[in-house]
Structure formats: structure tokens, C-alpha cells
Design a protein around this motif. Structure first.
Motif, PDB file in Angstrom:
ATOM      1  N   ASN A   1       0.686  -1.516  -0.265  1.00  0.00           N
ATOM      2  CA  ASN A   1       0.102   0.219   0.031  1.00  0.00           C
ATOM      3  C   ASN A   1       1.072   1.252  -0.027  1.00  0.00           C
ATOM      4  OD1 ASN A   1      -1.538   1.860   0.954  1.00  0.00           O
ATOM      5  ND2 ASN A   1      -3.147   0.734   1.299  1.00  0.00           N
ATOM      6  N   SER A   2       0.931   2.043  -1.199  1.00  0.00           N
ATOM      7  CA  SER A   2       1.785   3.104  -1.094  1.00  0.00           C
ATOM      8  C   SER A   2       1.569   4.511  -0.367  1.00  0.00           C
ATOM      9  CB  SER A   2       1.651   4.092  -2.593  1.00  0.00           C
ATOM     10  OG  SER A   2       0.175   4.108  -2.927  1.00  0.00           O
ATOM     11  N   GLY A   3       0.081   4.305   0.818  1.00  0.00           N
ATOM     12  CA  GLY A   3      -0.307   5.164   1.631  1.00  0.00           C
ATOM     13  C   GLY A   3       0.453   5.223   2.924  1.00  0.00           C
ATOM     14  N   GLY A   4       1.658   4.467   3.224  1.00  0.00           N
ATOM     15  CA  GLY A   4       2.035   4.042   4.048  1.00  0.00           C
ATOM     16  C   GLY A   4       2.026   2.692   5.327  1.00  0.00           C
ATOM     17  N   VAL A   5       3.039   2.756   6.472  1.00  0.00           N
ATOM     18  CA  VAL A   5       2.245   1.554   7.140  1.00  0.00           C
ATOM     19  C   VAL A   5       0.996   1.778   7.770  1.00  0.00           C
ATOM     20  CG1 VAL A   5       3.229   2.450   9.034  1.00  0.00           C
ATOM     21  CG2 VAL A   5       3.607   0.161   9.156  1.00  0.00           C
ATOM     22  N   ARG A   6       0.548   2.934   8.079  1.00  0.00           N
ATOM     23  CA  ARG A   6      -0.751   3.247   9.193  1.00  0.00           C
ATOM     24  C   ARG A   6      -2.069   2.357   8.128  1.00  0.00           C
ATOM     25  NH1 ARG A   6       0.545   8.144  13.020  1.00  0.00           N
ATOM     26  NH2 ARG A   6       2.132   6.986  14.016  1.00  0.00           N
ATOM     27  N   ALA A   7      -1.959   3.099   6.436  1.00  0.00           N
ATOM     28  CA  ALA A   7      -2.919   2.064   5.776  1.00  0.00           C
ATOM     29  C   ALA A   7      -2.822   0.721   5.831  1.00  0.00           C
ATOM     30  CB  ALA A   7      -2.342   3.029   4.425  1.00  0.00           C
ATOM     31  N   TRP A   8      -1.420   0.444   5.695  1.00  0.00           N
ATOM     32  CA  TRP A   8      -1.697  -0.684   5.557  1.00  0.00           C
ATOM     33  C   TRP A   8      -1.964  -2.003   6.517  1.00  0.00           C
ATOM     34  CZ3 TRP A   8       0.532  -5.258   8.031  1.00  0.00           C
ATOM     35  CH2 TRP A   8       1.098  -6.753   6.586  1.00  0.00           C
ATOM     36  N   ILE A   9      -1.881  -1.235   7.945  1.00  0.00           N
ATOM     37  CA  ILE A   9      -1.874  -2.081   9.170  1.00  0.00           C
ATOM     38  C   ILE A   9      -3.402  -2.109   9.201  1.00  0.00           C
ATOM     39  CG2 ILE A   9      -2.073  -1.537  11.516  1.00  0.00           C
ATOM     40  CD1 ILE A   9       0.597  -0.672  11.676  1.00  0.00           C
ATOM     41  N   ILE A  10      -4.717  -0.733   8.933  1.00  0.00           N
ATOM     42  CA  ILE A  10      -5.513  -0.691   8.771  1.00  0.00           C
ATOM     43  C   ILE A  10      -6.155  -2.035   7.730  1.00  0.00           C
ATOM     44  CG2 ILE A  10      -8.161   0.420   8.358  1.00  0.00           C
ATOM     45  CD1 ILE A  10      -6.437   2.935   8.699  1.00  0.00           C
ATOM     46  N   GLU A  11      -5.761  -1.829   6.785  1.00  0.00           N
ATOM     47  CA  GLU A  11      -5.763  -3.231   5.854  1.00  0.00           C
ATOM     48  C   GLU A  11      -6.223  -4.046   6.613  1.00  0.00           C
ATOM     49  OE1 GLU A  11      -5.377  -4.054   0.895  1.00  0.00           O
ATOM     50  OE2 GLU A  11      -5.051  -2.519   1.683  1.00  0.00           O
ATOM     51  N   ALA A  12      -4.515  -4.735   7.189  1.00  0.00           N
ATOM     52  CA  ALA A  12      -4.630  -5.730   7.409  1.00  0.00           C
ATOM     53  C   ALA A  12      -5.780  -6.072   8.582  1.00  0.00           C
ATOM     54  CB  ALA A  12      -2.954  -5.954   7.887  1.00  0.00           C
ATOM     55  N   ASN A  13      -5.929  -5.370   9.451  1.00  0.00           N
ATOM     56  CA  ASN A  13      -6.667  -5.326  10.366  1.00  0.00           C
ATOM     57  C   ASN A  13      -7.894  -5.939  10.050  1.00  0.00           C
ATOM     58  OD1 ASN A  13      -4.768  -5.266  12.799  1.00  0.00           O
ATOM     59  ND2 ASN A  13      -4.793  -3.004  12.331  1.00  0.00           N
ATOM     60  N   ALA A  14      -8.310  -5.281   8.555  1.00  0.00           N
ATOM     61  CA  ALA A  14     -10.113  -5.880   8.133  1.00  0.00           C
ATOM     62  C   ALA A  14      -9.919  -6.906   7.949  1.00  0.00           C
ATOM     63  CB  ALA A  14      -9.957  -4.565   7.141  1.00  0.00           C
ATOM     64  N   ILE A  15      -8.577  -7.435   7.752  1.00  0.00           N
ATOM     65  CA  ILE A  15      -8.991  -8.942   6.940  1.00  0.00           C
ATOM     66  C   ILE A  15      -9.014  -9.642   8.302  1.00  0.00           C
ATOM     67  CG2 ILE A  15      -7.216 -10.842   6.370  1.00  0.00           C
ATOM     68  CD1 ILE A  15      -6.424  -9.205   4.355  1.00  0.00           C
ATOM     69  N   LEU A  16      -8.384  -9.142   9.917  1.00  0.00           N
ATOM     70  CA  LEU A  16      -8.068 -10.083  10.898  1.00  0.00           C
ATOM     71  C   LEU A  16      -9.257  -9.869  11.829  1.00  0.00           C
ATOM     72  CD1 LEU A  16      -4.537  -9.484  11.729  1.00  0.00           C
ATOM     73  CD2 LEU A  16      -4.977 -11.693  10.937  1.00  0.00           C
ATOM     74  N   ARG A  17      -9.730  -9.030  11.515  1.00  0.00           N
ATOM     75  CA  ARG A  17     -10.996  -8.744  12.441  1.00  0.00           C
ATOM     76  C   ARG A  17     -12.188  -8.171  11.658  1.00  0.00           C
ATOM     77  NH1 ARG A  17      -6.966  -6.341  14.498  1.00  0.00           N
ATOM     78  NH2 ARG A  17      -5.973  -7.578  16.409  1.00  0.00           N
ATOM     79  N   PRO A  18     -12.899  -9.153  10.432  1.00  0.00           N
ATOM     80  CA  PRO A  18     -14.171  -8.334   9.770  1.00  0.00           C
ATOM     81  C   PRO A  18     -14.981  -8.319  10.637  1.00  0.00           C
ATOM     82  CG  PRO A  18     -13.602 -11.138   9.223  1.00  0.00           C
ATOM     83  CD  PRO A  18     -12.387 -10.572  10.548  1.00  0.00           C
ATOM     84  N   GLU A  19     -15.593  -7.286   9.994  1.00  0.00           N
ATOM     85  CA  GLU A  19     -16.815  -6.430  10.984  1.00  0.00           C
ATOM     86  C   GLU A  19     -17.977  -7.051  10.398  1.00  0.00           C
ATOM     87  OE1 GLU A  19     -17.109  -2.588  12.617  1.00  0.00           O
ATOM     88  OE2 GLU A  19     -14.984  -2.794  12.828  1.00  0.00           O
TER      89      GLU A  19
END
Length: 149
Positions: free
Chosen positions: A131-149
Motif C-alpha cells: 500500500n503506497s499510503g504507508g504503514v498505517r494504511a497497510w495496517i488498517i487493511e491487515a486489521n480489516a482482514i484479521l477482524r472483519p466486522e
């Protein structure tokens, strides 16, 4: 005043050094055992010689990723060009790559895994692209996979 500044710099410097010393497992069975013991999913990083280093430079070598990964995943790096591993292990890594449908390298996959009766079973959670948006954007995307709502 100077002493306080030096202490602050030492503290910050040691944190940055620790963040760059992530513990990447390279053996699948070891990683699965730790994953099951700690009840954390695997972050499988498929890579090879000559591929882009953007994942490593922009994501993995950041303090944010170090903290996030320590709390959320077990890191498994499968270098498909590694010449120091056995042919059987290299073949196993290629089979895992194919099972996840990973065509382009580098690639990050999140998964749960278990070994029963000498057979490894994966439950793929998802892929997290660079994600070219940086590490924080990448972590948000990873968290969405790990903890889908």
C-alpha cells in the motif's frame, strides 16, 4: 538539559533498533507451532531475490509495523530463491505459494494453519498488497482482514 536530551535520544534510538530486528521464522512447521501456541495467525511473506524491496523498506522496517506484528501475527518469511534450504523445503514453499494463488512477488498472505497427522492445513484469511499510503494504511487493511466486522 543536555543529559535529558541524551537520555531521550538513547531511548528513541533503542526503540528504532528493536523495530528493525523483527523475528521472522523461515521454517513452516516452527511458525505453525508458535502460531497455534500463541493463538495468532501467520503473516506469510513470499519473496525472492531481485523483487521490489518496498514492502521491507516502507512497511516492515517501521516502528509501527514492529509493534503491530508483535501483538497480532507470527511472521513467516518464505524466500523462494533461498539456496541454503533443502530441495524438499523449497518444493514445500512453492506448493504453499501456489495454494495461496500468489503469482506476483513479493506478496503477504494472512492465514491460520494447523498440522494434523503429518498434513498441513491452511485457512487463508486474505492477502494484503503493498500500500503506497504507508504503514498505517497497510495496517488498517491487515486489521480489516484479521477482524472483519
Amino acid at each position: 538539559m543536555t543529559q535529558k536530551l541524551l537520555i531521550l535520544l538513547f531511548f528513541f534510538g533503542s526503540f528504532v533498533m528493536k523495530s528493525q530486528n523483527l523475528v521472522w521464522k523461515t521454517n513452516l512447521n516452527d511458525a505453525i507451532a508458535i502460531s497455534n501456541e500463541q493463538k495468532k495467525p501467520l503473516l506469510i511473506y513470499f519473496t525472492a531475490a531481485g523483487v521490489s524491496q518496498k514492502f521491507e523498506d516502507d512497511i516492515f522496517k517501521t516502528p509501527d509495523f514492529a509493534v503491530w506484528s508483535r501483538d497480532n501475527v507470527i511472521l513467516l518469511k518464505l524466500d523462494l530463491s533461498n539456496t541454503t534450504i533443502s530441495d524438499a523445503e523449497r518444493e514445500q514453499n512453492v506448493k504453499i505459494r501456489n495454494a495461496f494463488g500468489t503469482e506476483e512477488l513479493p506478496q503477504v498472505c494472512l492465514a491460520l494453519a494447523s498440522i494434523k497427522k503429518m498434513k498441513t492445513t491452511f485457512n487463508a484469511l486474505g492477502k494484503v498488497p503493498y500500500n503506497s499510503g504507508g504503514v498505517r494504511a497497510w495496517i488498517i487493511e491487515a486489521n480489516a482482514i484479521l477482524r472483519p466486522e
